[in-house]
Design an enzyme around this catalytic site. Structure first.
Site, PDB file in Angstrom:
ATOM      1  N   ASP A 215       2.798  -5.185  -2.251  1.00 48.96           N
ATOM      2  CA  ASP A 215       3.586  -4.623  -2.012  1.00 48.96           C
ATOM      3  C   ASP A 215       3.621  -3.142  -2.005  1.00 48.96           C
ATOM      4  OD1 ASP A 215       6.098  -3.897  -1.621  1.00 48.96           O
ATOM      5  OD2 ASP A 215       6.630  -3.496  -3.919  1.00 48.96           O
ATOM      6  N   SER A 239      12.000  -1.762  -0.618  1.00 47.36           N
ATOM      7  CA  SER A 239      12.031  -2.483  -0.163  1.00 47.36           C
ATOM      8  C   SER A 239      13.183  -3.568  -0.264  1.00 47.36           C
ATOM      9  CB  SER A 239      10.566  -3.488  -1.228  1.00 47.36           C
ATOM     10  OG  SER A 239       9.723  -2.484  -0.915  1.00 47.36           O
ATOM     11  N   GLN A 289       7.734  -8.722   4.754  1.00 52.39           N
ATOM     12  CA  GLN A 289       8.364  -7.630   4.323  1.00 52.39           C
ATOM     13  C   GLN A 289       8.978  -6.897   5.181  1.00 52.39           C
ATOM     14  OE1 GLN A 289       7.740  -3.574   2.143  1.00 52.39           O
ATOM     15  NE2 GLN A 289       7.794  -4.981   0.356  1.00 52.39           N
TER      16      GLN A 289
END
Length: 297
Positions: A215, A239, A289
């Site tokens: 991430d 996110s 993502q």
């Protein structure tokens, strides 16, 4: 180089153990786990931490030798620092070769993340993979920590301590970019990373650390094309969802290369892809993502 504003930074072994402790969840009851939160003074919990702890809950609820090979997570609310997070596991399927888990992360009585995880009994099969990018080795690159220290005097005082804190995941960007004068560039970047000291041989923990680190670079890739970042513009980022596919065994305490690109952005969202390679060229994981990238007036 600027004077180190953090002369009492923890030793690498202490930082690494801190991350291992953070990602070691506590079993409260059958399929109910608790994960603690760090307190970096930033207010919000890092999304990679919640993903990694949720993955740990899925792994803890599944008998070996089945191992996680993919996870898909949706973020709903930001987590708050200093408060524990509860993880409720739902055992959707237990087959001969595969098992499927759903994990709901709760904080303050509200869900903050949903994660679906698939686990597989190891087996052999047809194989191929993309080639690893040809980039300089990590020994020839400055660490992100060194780069931050060199530019710390340009950072406003209220952000400087957070900006220059020592981190348990060491990273070395292949191409340096300016925090303070970003320029438009192709939305691609490569970064070497690893946990900053050796850890044990628990494969589940190594997978959790990779999920945590996955991430760290993705969402920033989408904004490269626009010459903006959180320091120079009123940029709101978060996110929205996150996916990881785990292909091969690896060690998170050895250098891994994260090659990211962003093929699209629009409608206040940016889509990003990542490939993670081991030092020997094996493609060990793939990531994707979509995140919020909103410019405030």
């Amino acid at each position: 180089m600027s004077d180190d504003p953090s002369p009492a930074a923890p030793a690498p072994a202490q930082l690494a153990q801190g991350l291992v402790d953070l990602l070691t969840i506590e079993e409260l009851d059958t399929d109910l786990y608790r994960g603690r939160c760090g307190d970096d003074g930033f207010g919000r919990v890092f999304g990679g931490q919640v993903i990694a702890q949720a993955l740990q809950a899925a792994q803890a609820s599944t008998d070996a030798p089945k191992a996680a090979h993919s996870l898909h997570a949706y973020f709903m609310r930001p987590g708050a620092e200093g408060k524990p997070i509860l993880y409720r596991v739902v055992r959707d399927f237990d087959g001969k070769s595969f098992a499927t888990r759903r994990v709901i992360a709760m904080q303050g009585g509200q869900p903050i993340l949903n994660l679906a995880c698939s686990l597989q009994l190891p087996e052999e099969g047809l194989n191929h993979q993309d080639a690893m990018p040809d980039v300089p080795p990590p020994e020839e690159l400055k660490s992100d920590y060194e780069i931050r220290l060199e530019t710390a005097d340009q950072m406003p005082e209220k952000f400087r301590k957070h900006f220059t804190r020592a981190r348990p995941v060491e990273s070395k960007p292949v191409s340096q970019r300016s925090w303070f004068k970003p320029e438009k560039q192709e939305p691609r970047q490569c970064t070497w990373f690893r946990i900053c000291a050796p850890i044990g041989d628990d494969k589940a923990m190594h997978r959790a650390i990779l999920a945590y680190a996955s991430d760290m670079s993705l969402l920033g890739t989408a904004v490269l094309a626009h010459g903006v970042n959180w320091m120079t513009h009123k940029l709101q980022t978060a996110s929205l969802d996150h996916a990881v596919w785990l292909h091969e065994d690896f060690r998170a305490d050895e250098w891994l290369l994260y090659a990211c690109d962003s093929p699209w952005a629009g409608h206040a969202r940016g889509f990003n892809r990542g490939k993670i390679f081991a030092r020997d060229g094996r493609l060990v994981a793939s990531c994707a993502q979509e995140g919020l990238i909103r410019l405030r007036e």
